[in-house]
Design an enzyme around this catalytic site. Structure first.
Site, PDB file in Angstrom:
ATOM      1  CG  HIS A 103      45.033  64.694  45.464  1.00 59.74           C
ATOM      2  ND1 HIS A 103      44.696  65.974  45.844  1.00 59.74           N
ATOM      3  CD2 HIS A 103      43.902  64.145  44.959  1.00 59.74           C
ATOM      4  CE1 HIS A 103      43.420  66.180  45.566  1.00 59.74           C
ATOM      5  NE2 HIS A 103      42.922  65.093  45.040  1.00 59.74           N
TER       6      HIS A 103
ATOM      7  CE  LYS B  39      39.719  59.502  40.657  1.00 55.57           C
ATOM      8  NZ  LYS B  39      39.825  60.734  39.841  1.00 55.57           N
TER       9      LYS B  39
END
Length: 308
Positions: free
Chosen positions: A279, A185
């Site tokens: 993350h 992401k």
């Protein structure tokens, strides 16, 4: 209501989105959600102030305006989680706009989203995760498709990949070595170790796949040779969990949750697991793991230099 938005307001929104995409590498889906949230906000404020020209309706927003908008969202059926996301997008846009136009941003930036209870992930047990991989392969009567599905789910559990990351592999990423560079992401890259069992699952699938895998073609293919649809992975996982009697939370994404949880249970470092998952925030990794306090205390007592 969106028809009332002026060209100037739309132009400001697009310039903000372009800046966000360039400077922070925001994912396409994130930009799409931001655009919709901020468009709805601008439309409401334009209508609320009874005007359609320029950026005027956004120049002097008050606390009362923000409360009216959030009441409007609530009346429209938006939940607390959705409202928090929308407010986050609006704050980001308005902060950017205020810097360029000299607006007073306090009323917007100080607005508080309603609290909501975050849903904790439901990882599978190690035995259930292994059974899921084995059972997924048996859902198809076509051997190469069964091997394909098993390889995808093995990457989710064995490497902690997202579905989009697994299905985003191309021939140029092959052959798999001991590690794989993944772009996650926001364009963030990470290096993921590849276990022998994952390489074996991939090799078996590739040996059976009837479609040639070249540098610029997806590794995982549908029955007709096109890119594999993630919905098919979700469907075959659902079939497997029903066969195994697992709860509805046993989804493809739960395999990624399980990867993180089982690593932590085995004494893995939370920071290292954060890197493996890609993350940005450690708190996100903590939410991904589901380890009881008693187990954490055992790990602490066994490893902390002052615990003995």
């Amino acid at each position: 209501m969106t028809l009332a938005i002026s060209p100037q307001a739309r132009d400001a929104l697009e310039r903000w989105l372009e800046a966000g995409s360039a400077l922070r590498g925001l994912a396409k889906n994130t930009l799409t959600a931001y655009r919709a949230d901020v468009l709805d906000f601008i439309a409401f404020m334009t209508h609320h102030h009874g005007g359609t020209q320029g950026l005027g309706p956004l120049s002097q927003l008050s606390t009362g305006d923000m409360r009216a908008w959030m009441a409007h969202l609530r009346q429209g059926g938006a939940g607390s989680r959705s409202m928090a996301r929308k407010l986050s997008a609006v704050k980001a846009f308005y902060g950017w706009l205020a810097e360029r136009e000299g607006y007073e941003p306090t009323a917007v930036l100080s607005a508080r989203a309603p609290k909501f209870q975050k849903k904790l992930p439901r990882p599978l047990s190690p035995d259930a995760a292994r059974a899921m991989i084995d059972t997924v392969e048996m859902q198809s009567q076509t051997s190469w498709i069964g091997a394909r599905d098993a390889a995808v789910v093995t990457l989710l559990y064995g490497c902690g990949l997202r579905i989009s990351e697994a299905l985003g592999l191309y021939g140029r990423d092959l052959p798999l070595g001991t590690a794989l560079r993944i772009t996650g992401k926001g364009g963030k890259e990470r290096l993921v170790p590849i276990l022998p069992v994952a390489r074996a699952a991939m090799d078996r699938y590739l040996a059976l796949c009837p479609h040639p895998v070249e540098a610029d073609t997806p590794v995982f293919r549908g029955a007709r040779g096109g890119a594999l649809n993630p919905r098919l992975v979700q469907k075959v996982t659902e079939q497997a969990r029903l066969q195994l009697g697992l709860p509805a939370t046993a989804t493809p994404h739960a395999m990624r949750h399980s990867f993180a949880t089982h690593l932590l249970e085995a004494g893995g470092d939370l920071r290292a697991i954060q890197e493996l998952l890609g993350h940005a925030s450690l708190s996100t990794t903590q939410a991904y793991t589901s380890v009881d306090t008693l187990h954490l205390m055992k790990v602490y007592e066994a490893s902390h230099p002052k615990a003995g």
